[in-house]
Scaffold this active site. Sequence first.
Site, PDB file in Angstrom:
ATOM      1  N   LYS A   1      46.847  34.978  50.441  1.00 28.84           N
ATOM      2  CA  LYS A   1      48.082  35.718  50.738  1.00 28.84           C
ATOM      3  C   LYS A   1      48.407  35.628  52.224  1.00 28.84           C
ATOM      4  CE  LYS A   1      47.268  38.740  46.810  1.00 28.84           C
ATOM      5  NZ  LYS A   1      46.750  39.999  46.285  1.00 28.84           N
TER       6      LYS A   1
ATOM      7  N   GLN B   1      44.166  45.451  48.559  1.00 33.55           N
ATOM      8  CA  GLN B   1      43.603  44.539  47.556  1.00 33.55           C
ATOM      9  C   GLN B   1      42.745  45.307  46.557  1.00 33.55           C
ATOM     10  OE1 GLN B   1      44.315  41.198  47.229  1.00 33.55           O
ATOM     11  NE2 GLN B   1      43.156  41.309  45.326  1.00 33.55           N
TER      12      GLN B   1
ATOM     13  N   ASP C   1      53.476  45.457  46.500  1.00 31.57           N
ATOM     14  CA  ASP C   1      52.870  45.165  45.192  1.00 31.57           C
ATOM     15  C   ASP C   1      53.598  45.923  44.080  1.00 31.57           C
ATOM     16  OD1 ASP C   1      50.922  43.244  45.178  1.00 31.57           O
ATOM     17  OD2 ASP C   1      49.271  44.616  45.657  1.00 31.57           O
TER      18      ASP C   1
END
Length: 285
Positions: free
Chosen positions: A54, A98, A121
Amino acid sequence: MSATIIDGKAVAARVRAEVGRDVAALCERAGRAPGLATILVGDDPASAVYVANKRKACAEAGIADFHQHLPAGASQDDVAAVIEENNGNPEVSGILLQLPVPKGLNGKELTALIDADKDVDGLTHVSAGRLMQGAAGLRPCTPLGVVELLDSYSVALEGAEVVVVGRSDLVGKPVAFLLLERNATVTMCHSRTRELAAVCARADVLIAAVGRTEMIGPDHVKPGAAVIDVGINRTEDGLKGDVKFDAVAQKAGLLTPVPGGVGPMTIAMLLRNTVIAARLAAGET
Ligand code: NDP
């Protein structure tokens, strides 16, 4: 019939190039690049690889990198403090925690602390509520990637019968709501669904997000349907999807491969979400 195979790598490359141009334009207008804060807790090798990928993609798109790596022993309060610090940092447009976080930490509670306007997200309660109610907001990346693939291959969604197999907060539910927003008629299936194959075989668009190797076969597929395989299953023979690729390719009209289908889209949509968050923060719509 032999399906057209959807090229997720090519669609993702196009999205990433668009994001790169958007970042450059935003830098000119706002005077600074969008920034993404990635927060990694602990030393899980798979999570470390995901975060590294990412960050690399962000750098390529010109997005500023605000990575923080906390030790596996970090407390809930330690991680919460880092999230709050990023919530208050105007240079950070998007925040990504994460998942999964190490045992002993509550990933759901931590995710909920992320400012919804920086929730790239799309996993906070507020973002989920905005999606459900059709309000503006950031949407989850993999579901966005699925819709982008369908649009890229001009799959008609309005009035289409869509069946989503899987009802997770990460994939199944949000993809169902995104497609409902596009006026599809959406059915959600799960482990307690009866006659799964018969329900799936009604679908013009079938989305498999289960995590069970090759469980969707030709019996689940209407001739000519678009079949999107979100599943990523690690097997002795390498990565496999939830769909029996070779057999379903004989019956479907469109089909994603694994790897090379939905997978590359997730990071591309994360980058796009970071630009959307930066635009919102800059007062642009
Ligand atoms: P979850 O395990 O959270 O959810 C799986 C869903 O599948 C559940 O809703 C479950 O039903 C349902 N299910 C399980 N068994 C069956 C069955 N026999 N019949 C029908 N439904 C069933 O998984 P995720 O949504 O997080 O992920 C799904 C897959 O997508 C995984 O392979 C994952 O690796 C992959 N993935 C890929 C991404 C990408 O970038 N390409 C990103 C995210 C995930 P119930 O709710 O009843 O238990």
